[in-house]
Design a protein around this motif. Structure first.
Motif, PDB file in Angstrom:
ATOM      1  N   UNK A  10       0.772  -1.231   0.000  1.00 54.42           N
ATOM      2  CA  UNK A  10       0.000   0.000   0.000  1.00 54.42           C
ATOM      3  C   UNK A  10       0.807   1.288   0.000  1.00 54.42           C
ATOM      4  N   UNK A  11       2.089   1.211   0.419  1.00 51.71           N
ATOM      5  CA  UNK A  11       2.819   2.469   0.577  1.00 51.71           C
ATOM      6  C   UNK A  11       4.248   2.350   0.071  1.00 51.71           C
ATOM      7  N   UNK A  12       4.663   3.396  -0.634  1.00 52.58           N
ATOM      8  CA  UNK A  12       6.039   3.544  -1.096  1.00 52.58           C
ATOM      9  C   UNK A  12       6.715   4.542  -0.158  1.00 52.58           C
ATOM     10  N   UNK A  13       7.560   4.079   0.761  1.00 53.10           N
ATOM     11  CA  UNK A  13       8.223   5.004   1.682  1.00 53.10           C
ATOM     12  C   UNK A  13       9.123   5.978   0.932  1.00 53.10           C
ATOM     13  N   UNK A  14       8.987   7.248   1.256  1.00 54.17           N
ATOM     14  CA  UNK A  14       9.825   8.293   0.676  1.00 54.17           C
ATOM     15  C   UNK A  14      10.877   8.644   1.714  1.00 54.17           C
ATOM     16  N   UNK A  15      12.128   8.312   1.424  1.00 52.32           N
ATOM     17  CA  UNK A  15      13.193   8.384   2.420  1.00 52.32           C
ATOM     18  C   UNK A  15      14.136   9.554   2.156  1.00 52.32           C
ATOM     19  N   UNK A 173      -2.953   3.240  -7.186  1.00 57.04           N
ATOM     20  CA  UNK A 173      -2.208   1.978  -7.096  1.00 57.04           C
ATOM     21  C   UNK A 173      -1.586   1.813  -5.722  1.00 57.04           C
ATOM     22  N   UNK A 174      -1.013   2.892  -5.210  1.00 60.10           N
ATOM     23  CA  UNK A 174      -0.403   2.903  -3.885  1.00 60.10           C
ATOM     24  C   UNK A 174      -0.236   4.364  -3.505  1.00 60.10           C
ATOM     25  N   UNK A 175       0.285   4.624  -2.330  1.00 56.81           N
ATOM     26  CA  UNK A 175       0.571   5.996  -1.915  1.00 56.81           C
ATOM     27  C   UNK A 175       2.041   6.105  -1.557  1.00 56.81           C
ATOM     28  N   UNK A 176       2.559   7.325  -1.622  1.00 52.51           N
ATOM     29  CA  UNK A 176       3.915   7.578  -1.179  1.00 52.51           C
ATOM     30  C   UNK A 176       3.880   8.411   0.083  1.00 52.51           C
ATOM     31  N   UNK A 177       4.854   8.213   0.965  1.00 50.99           N
ATOM     32  CA  UNK A 177       4.820   8.989   2.182  1.00 50.99           C
ATOM     33  C   UNK A 177       6.092   8.937   2.991  1.00 50.99           C
TER      34      UNK A 177
END
Length: 212
Positions: A10-15, A173-177
């Motif tokens: 569900x989530x694309x970690x934004x690092x 599709x997913x979220x970034x965060x």
């Protein structure tokens, strides 16, 4: 890029990684929480070095480079081992640089005209940025009609509190965060807490798959 987003759900970690020696522990914490896809933003001087270290140590993860705003960054990201690239916007020069580097590319959009520009270059997986709460939810709903088959990754304003609101939309599709690995927890080396945030995000998303 569609397959990358499917795997990221569900989530694309934004690092945002400022110290390379923290990169491997951070990647391990996220992997322990069930994360398979990471985005290392090129906002810090050692971001590419951190990306390269993660790729070397965790070959099973998909690691991309984010916040690409200059054309030369695409080749730099590819040479560091990035497996996909992400931009906060979409321009003709960035799209051309992405095509030249040969990596999957997630361009950012905010308006219908920007979506059309991305479509002209063949991109059907797009980053909605910034994702400003209810306004962006309404926009995504309105995009569903004219832009059939387009999948979005809203980023920049998504949190655990509104995660499900975005994921319920059929064109998301997913979220970034960044909330999965906030700067405060990274600096504190609170790896267990970061793992738990990843687990909680996946559990929330999993609730959508359970029949009512």
């Amino acid at each position: 890029m569609e397959q990358v987003l499917q795997r990221a759900r569900p989530v694309l970690p934004v690092l945002v990684i400022e110290e390379v020696d923290l990169a491997l522990d951070l990647a391990a914490a996220l992997q322990a929480g069930g994360i398979e896809v990471l985005e290392v933003t090129l906002r810090t001087p050692r971001a590419l070095e951190a990306l390269q270290a993660i790729r070397r140590q965790f070959p099973e993860l998909l690691v991309g480079a984010g916040t690409l705003i200059h054309t030369e960054q695409f080749a730099e990201a590819r040479d560091a081992g990035a497996q996909f690239c992400v931009s906060p916007g979409c321009t003709e020069r960035l799209a051309a640089a992405a095509e030249d580097c040969g990596l999957p590319y997630l361009p950012g959009v905010m308006t219908p005209s920007e979506v059309l520009l991305a479509l002209e270059y063949g991109y059907r997986s797009l980053k909605l940025f910034p994702a400003n709460g209810t306004t962006s939810v309404k926009m995504l709903k309105s995009f569903k009609g004219p832009f059939t088959g387009i999948r979005f990754c809203p980023t920049g304003g998504v949190t655990a509190d509104n995660l499900l609101t975005f994921l319920r939309l059929p064109n998301v599709a997913c979220v970034g965060g960044t909330w999965i690995a906030p700067h405060s927890l990274v600096r504190a080396r609170a790896w267990d807490q970061i793992s738990q945030l990843a687990v909680e995000a996946r559990q929330l998303a999993g609730s959508l798959e359970v029949p009512a």
